[in-house]
Design a protein around this motif. Sequence first.
Motif, short mmCIF file in Angstrom:
data_model
loop_
_atom_site.label_atom_id
_atom_site.label_comp_id
_atom_site.label_asym_id
_atom_site.label_seq_id
_atom_site.Cartn_x
_atom_site.Cartn_y
_atom_site.Cartn_z
N MET A 35 62.21 -1.00 -25.70
CA MET A 35 61.87 -2.08 -26.57
C MET A 35 60.80 -1.69 -27.78
O MET A 35 59.95 -0.85 -27.26
N VAL A 36 60.97 -1.79 -28.89
CA VAL A 36 59.79 -1.30 -30.11
C VAL A 36 59.29 -2.48 -30.83
O VAL A 36 60.24 -3.13 -31.32
N ASN A 37 58.19 -2.75 -30.78
CA ASN A 37 57.53 -3.79 -31.68
C ASN A 37 56.21 -3.13 -32.36
O ASN A 37 56.07 -1.98 -32.35
N ILE A 48 55.55 -11.88 -25.19
CA ILE A 48 57.20 -12.33 -24.54
C ILE A 48 57.51 -10.65 -23.83
O ILE A 48 57.60 -10.88 -22.82
N LEU A 49 57.17 -9.74 -24.78
CA LEU A 49 57.51 -8.46 -24.24
C LEU A 49 56.78 -8.06 -22.74
O LEU A 49 57.03 -7.46 -21.91
N SER A 50 55.30 -8.78 -22.94
CA SER A 50 54.44 -8.37 -21.77
C SER A 50 54.94 -8.95 -20.53
O SER A 50 54.53 -8.30 -19.36
N GLU A 66 57.20 0.49 -26.49
CA GLU A 66 56.68 1.23 -27.22
C GLU A 66 56.27 0.28 -28.57
O GLU A 66 57.08 -0.67 -29.05
N VAL A 67 55.20 0.68 -28.91
CA VAL A 67 54.60 0.16 -30.14
C VAL A 67 54.39 1.17 -31.34
O VAL A 67 53.94 2.37 -31.18
N VAL A 117 70.19 1.55 -24.58
CA VAL A 117 70.12 0.36 -25.57
C VAL A 117 68.54 0.42 -26.08
O VAL A 117 67.58 0.87 -25.57
N VAL A 118 68.50 0.34 -27.59
CA VAL A 118 67.10 0.43 -28.16
C VAL A 118 67.28 -1.07 -29.02
O VAL A 118 67.83 -1.50 -29.74
N VAL A 119 66.11 -1.76 -28.52
CA VAL A 119 65.90 -2.86 -28.94
C VAL A 119 64.69 -3.09 -30.00
O VAL A 119 63.45 -2.85 -29.84
N ILE A 120 64.83 -3.06 -31.38
CA ILE A 120 63.89 -3.06 -32.27
C ILE A 120 63.42 -4.50 -32.82
O ILE A 120 64.32 -5.29 -33.11
N HIS A 121 62.12 -4.86 -32.78
CA HIS A 121 61.58 -6.25 -32.84
C HIS A 121 61.15 -6.23 -34.24
O HIS A 121 60.08 -5.55 -34.57
#
Length: 409
Positions: A35-37, A48-50, A66-67, A117-121
């Motif tokens: 997950m990236v935000n 949410i991600l935390s 990752e940020v 899977v890569v989820v880009i926020h």
Amino acid sequence: MSSVRLMDYEPIVGAQTLEELYLLAEGLRERKIKMVNSTAVGGGVAEILSRLVPLLNELGVSTQWEVIKGGEDFFEVTKKIHNALHGEQLSLTPRMKEVFLEVNRENLRNTNFDQDVVVIHDPQPIAYIEMRDRTQAKWVWRCHIDISNPNEEVWEFLKGYVEKYDVALFSSPRFSKRLPIPQFLFFPSIDPLSDKNRELEPEFIDQVLERLHIPRDKPIITQISRFDRLKDPIGVIKAYRMTKRYIDCQLVLAGGGASDDPEGEAVLSEARNEAEGDPDIHILLLPPTSSLEINALQRASSIILQKSIREGFGLTVSEALWKKKPVIGSAVGGIPAQIIPKFTGALVYSIEGAAYQIRYLLSHPEVAKKLGEYGHEFVKEEFLITRNLRRYLLLFHVLSHPGERIIFL
Ligand code: UDP
């Protein structure tokens, strides 16, 4: 908080909900997710991600968070893009595009993509998709923003990237766009066991209010939000003032900044100016570690407001409903998905409307109580983290069975 396990949710959501999650996760044990935000603290996405990321890991679905790292100039550009997606005027200059892409590319240099899977926020890291052809991953764009009425130029720029993803996720059917890729409706969620939402002892709530110098002798109307013009803090103060002519009450405007939001300070001082001279208006600048304080403020309030001008979803609405509070929210973004008028809260369209509803609910406590109780049940049904986990697990299954109409688990 880190010691909270999935089984701790059983008394809230029931054993069957958890069994279903374990079952869905079983077929995903080998999968790796990223997950990236754009920020680790502040704002709804980080919130949410935390929780989502540790719970996915507990279910055995290996998930990394990752940020994207950028300087002030990057976050100034992304804030402008954010506001433009909410309809503000913006002409993207070549320099802005360059700053935006440079930071995305710079971050890509230090990132591996050996996940499934890569989820880009949201838009900030959207250009990571440029890596796509060098990976085996399925790419998901998770949009948390209200893009129902975007600035067309900026949307066209982003759309060029969105179209390269495998799927896009939106928080409301109103946000979906004409795109050549599948789109899914994904409500965000709150965590009933986090410090932000868990039950608190009345003594603790008293202590917090005392520490923040908020007396308990008058009803408290509260809005918890980052200091952002789209949250309309000035409109909140005006609505409070209209109410105050009839009912003695106090207003709490509490919020911090997010590290990806350079405008916070200016908006905070605008709010302070507007509030000047009224000791019943409490403007609180909270540090990022204020979950328990926010929880206590919400619980001590008679009414919670969310008078946003635009809103992705508005997690603060679910947080307040979970605490059985009557909520008055603007009819924008994802707020109407949470507030069913006269059932789980009140929807408003103007400052005057907000003032009217505050006055009505303060003088009809039995109605206010019912709205809060129904609201709590509705959140339990739709907006808890266990529900969000289920949606992600189903999505990961769908992505690993491309083109199949029926998936056997
Ligand atoms: N929040 C916080 N500190 C603040 C202001 C907000 O922790 O000073 C939290 C708030 O309780 C909620 C989230 O940040 O959980 C805000 O999410 P929302 O969807 O309401 O708005 P966003 O900030 O994402 O636009």
